[in-house]
Scaffold this motif. Structure first.
Motif, PDB file in Angstrom:
ATOM      1  N   ALA A  27      11.887   4.560  -1.709  1.00  0.00           N
ATOM      2  CA  ALA A  27      12.696   3.304  -2.228  1.00  0.00           C
ATOM      3  C   ALA A  27      13.237   3.071  -1.053  1.00  0.00           C
ATOM      4  CB  ALA A  27      12.797   3.434  -3.353  1.00  0.00           C
ATOM      5  N   GLY A  28      13.036   1.539  -0.276  1.00  0.00           N
ATOM      6  CA  GLY A  28      13.965   0.610   0.383  1.00  0.00           C
ATOM      7  C   GLY A  28      14.621   1.643   2.003  1.00  0.00           C
ATOM      8  N   GLY A  29      12.993   2.844   2.140  1.00  0.00           N
ATOM      9  CA  GLY A  29      13.394   3.498   2.980  1.00  0.00           C
ATOM     10  C   GLY A  29      11.914   3.627   3.886  1.00  0.00           C
ATOM     11  N   ILE A  30      11.823   4.281   4.774  1.00  0.00           N
ATOM     12  CA  ILE A  30      10.465   4.081   5.725  1.00  0.00           C
ATOM     13  C   ILE A  30       9.471   5.386   5.450  1.00  0.00           C
ATOM     14  CG2 ILE A  30       9.829   4.580   7.913  1.00  0.00           C
ATOM     15  CD1 ILE A  30      13.045   3.662   8.897  1.00  0.00           C
ATOM     16  N   VAL A  31       8.323   5.226   4.788  1.00  0.00           N
ATOM     17  CA  VAL A  31       7.361   5.432   5.145  1.00  0.00           C
ATOM     18  C   VAL A  31       6.819   6.220   6.586  1.00  0.00           C
ATOM     19  CG1 VAL A  31       4.890   5.605   4.205  1.00  0.00           C
ATOM     20  CG2 VAL A  31       6.808   5.084   2.769  1.00  0.00           C
ATOM     21  N   GLU A  78       0.743  -1.146  -0.164  1.00  0.00           N
ATOM     22  CA  GLU A  78      -0.076   0.518   0.378  1.00  0.00           C
ATOM     23  C   GLU A  78       0.841   1.192  -0.003  1.00  0.00           C
ATOM     24  OE1 GLU A  78      -3.634   2.904   0.497  1.00  0.00           O
ATOM     25  OE2 GLU A  78      -3.080   0.487  -0.566  1.00  0.00           O
ATOM     26  N   ALA A  79       1.914   0.992   0.902  1.00  0.00           N
ATOM     27  CA  ALA A  79       2.682   2.293   0.577  1.00  0.00           C
ATOM     28  C   ALA A  79       3.628   2.594  -0.606  1.00  0.00           C
ATOM     29  CB  ALA A  79       3.732   2.366   2.042  1.00  0.00           C
ATOM     30  N   SER A  80       3.737   1.454  -1.747  1.00  0.00           N
ATOM     31  CA  SER A  80       4.381   1.626  -2.730  1.00  0.00           C
ATOM     32  C   SER A  80       3.608   2.903  -3.404  1.00  0.00           C
ATOM     33  CB  SER A  80       5.114   0.792  -2.860  1.00  0.00           C
ATOM     34  OG  SER A  80       3.995  -0.468  -3.270  1.00  0.00           O
ATOM     35  N   ARG A  81       2.350   2.365  -3.336  1.00  0.00           N
ATOM     36  CA  ARG A  81       1.531   3.139  -4.569  1.00  0.00           C
ATOM     37  C   ARG A  81       0.774   5.046  -4.072  1.00  0.00           C
ATOM     38  NH1 ARG A  81      -1.906  -2.178  -5.524  1.00  0.00           N
ATOM     39  NH2 ARG A  81      -2.449  -1.467  -3.755  1.00  0.00           N
TER      40      ARG A  81
END
Length: 452
Positions: free
Chosen positions: A79-83, A24-27
């Motif tokens: 990307a590869g981090g923290i949302v 979900e956080a990737s979109r």
């Protein structure tokens, strides 16, 4: 201990690494860019955000921030981090006199739900109320009252933030103004907004909404300019709709507030305008009905599934002198022919002097035009969406001398961002290095700076 183990130990249940949470956080609402983080932090306090940035900064772990998730091109991804998902930080209130304190994770519809019972409303609202407070303030925020009152961000009296360096601070025009002005309309590059104190004004009981129709762009622009400069209406927007196979119809949406049984004097408000009087539409609504008018559209699009389709939107700010040629050229471009069957075109004026946030970039001139091309692509059609984004780029190149509102489905290079900020580039860069020295915030498709 691995990095994942270290994060879990530090943040406990506030850290979410479930596959569905990462997906979900990737979109975002744009559905065009996908970037998967390693974790999602759901803070309930500014201290947790402070601790995260103090940890992530020296380790150069990118941090993205979201609430409503209404970004268009990966601006809230990491990307590869923290949302950082701010939705739990959505407290609104108290409402006291001319102000209200809100959490950055609150949606604007939640703000109104708290202020309207007190007969108060923010002076400027965006049309869509499902966006998060922090995101709109970071972008600037435009609406139908901007020609009178400025940006949504211009209504902020005080901010509570955590800088990229992990400092929890409160700022205002009179207290730490450098930070205050680096955050508002700063695209999330310097700090995470935790909360804001907003100015509120008396809310009207009723509105009278006029839709005025034009078949000629020049007459439409002239009348819109007149209404904006004379400030006859507290709310002023406009749309462009297809007319037949080739032409376009231009619509002024002019809204007057009133209380009590007697509506305003239409003759005075509409005097001297060149619209098609036989086609004009007038509607009376409560203020609450008016500000929530987009909710019905959202419900319909969610029902049909279109709400989750790709949204390659483009928002441009144009100077009055070139608005006519640019609008005419873009609407005639075959690459935007789908605007006749899907999406929405907005075209309405702003008064430049009312836009006060220093980092909100705008073209020169006293009168500006919002030109928004809000298209929807078919689902699972990367080729169609990519072609729409390419068309956005061509339209931006056509209008780039006039400037562009930065929340777009549009890839921009480092050179584009320097051009966008213009003479303000060095001031922006200095603020970025000062407040986010490890360059971990806003590492989506935003300005790129080399470490010092």
């Amino acid at each position: 201990m691995t990095l994942a183990d270290d994060l879990a130990a530090r943040f406990g249940q506030a850290l979410d690494t479930r596959p569905e949470a990462l997906r979900e956080a990737s979109r975002d609402f744009g559905r065009l860019v996908r970037a998967t983080p390693r974790a999602v932090l759901r803070p309930t306090s500014a201290a947790q955000i402070r601790d995260l940035l103090q940890y992530a900064g020296p380790r150069h772990i990118p941090v993205g921030v979201r609430a409503g998730g209404h970004a268009l091109y990966g601006q809230s991804q990491a990307a590869g981090g923290i949302v950082v998902d701010l939705r739990a930080m959505n407290r609104v209130g108290p409402v006291t006199g001319d102000r209200v304190t809100v959490g950055a994770g609150a949606l604007w519809r939640e703000v109104l739900a708290a202020t309207l019972p007190y007969g108060r409303t923010p002076p400027v609202l965006t049309d869509y109320l499902g966006a998060g407070v922090g995101g709109v303030l970071s972008a600037g925020g435009l609406g139908g009252a901007t020609h009178r009152h400025g940006l949504v961000a211009d209504q902020v009296l005080e901010l509570e933030v955590v800088t990229g360096a992990g400092e929890h601070r409160v700022c205002s025009p009179g207290r730490d103004p450098a930070l205050f002005h680096a955050v508002l309309a700063g695209l999330g590059q310097c700090a995470v907004i935790v909360g804001a104190t907003l100015r509120v004004v008396p809310a009207p009981g009723r509105v009278r909404r006029h839709c005025l129709f034009y078949d000629d762009l020049a007459r439409y622009l002239a009348d819109q300019r007149r209404l904006a400069e004379e400030a006859r209406f507290p709310y002023l927007e406009g749309q462009v709709r297809p007319l037949g196979d080739r032409g376009w119809r231009y619509i002024i949406e002019a809204v007057a507030w009133y209380d009590g049984p007697s509506p305003p004097d239409d003759g005075r408000l509409l005097d001297g305008l060149a619209h098609d009087r036989a086609a004009a539409e007038t509607t009376d609504l409560s203020y609450a009905e008016f500000v929530h008018r987009v909710d019905t559209d959202e419900e319909l699009l969610r029902t049909t599934g279109e709400w989750l389709h790709p949204h390659p939107w483009l928002n441009l700010l144009l100077p009055h002198e070139t608005a006519g040629p640019v609008v005419g050229s873009v609407l005639a471009d075959p690459a935007f022919a789908d605007l006749r069957t899907t999406g929405l075109v907005l075209l309405y004026p702003l008064v430049s002097a009312r836009l006060r946030a220093p980092l909100f970039r705008r073209p020169p001139g006293r009168l500006l035009w919002v030109f928004a091309l809000l298209r929807t692509a078919p689902p699972d059609s990367h080729g169609t969406a990519a072609r729409m984004v390419a068309a956005n780029r061509a339209a931006y190149d056509l209008a780039r001398a006039a400037g562009a509102y930065p929340v777009n489905a549009l890839p921009l290079s480092a050179a584009d961002w320097r051009d966008h900020h213009g003479t303000g580039w060095q001031s922006f860069a200095d603020a970025k290095w000062r407040f986010d020295p490890h360059l971990v915030l806003g590492r989506g498709p935003g300005p790129e700076l080399a470490p010092r």
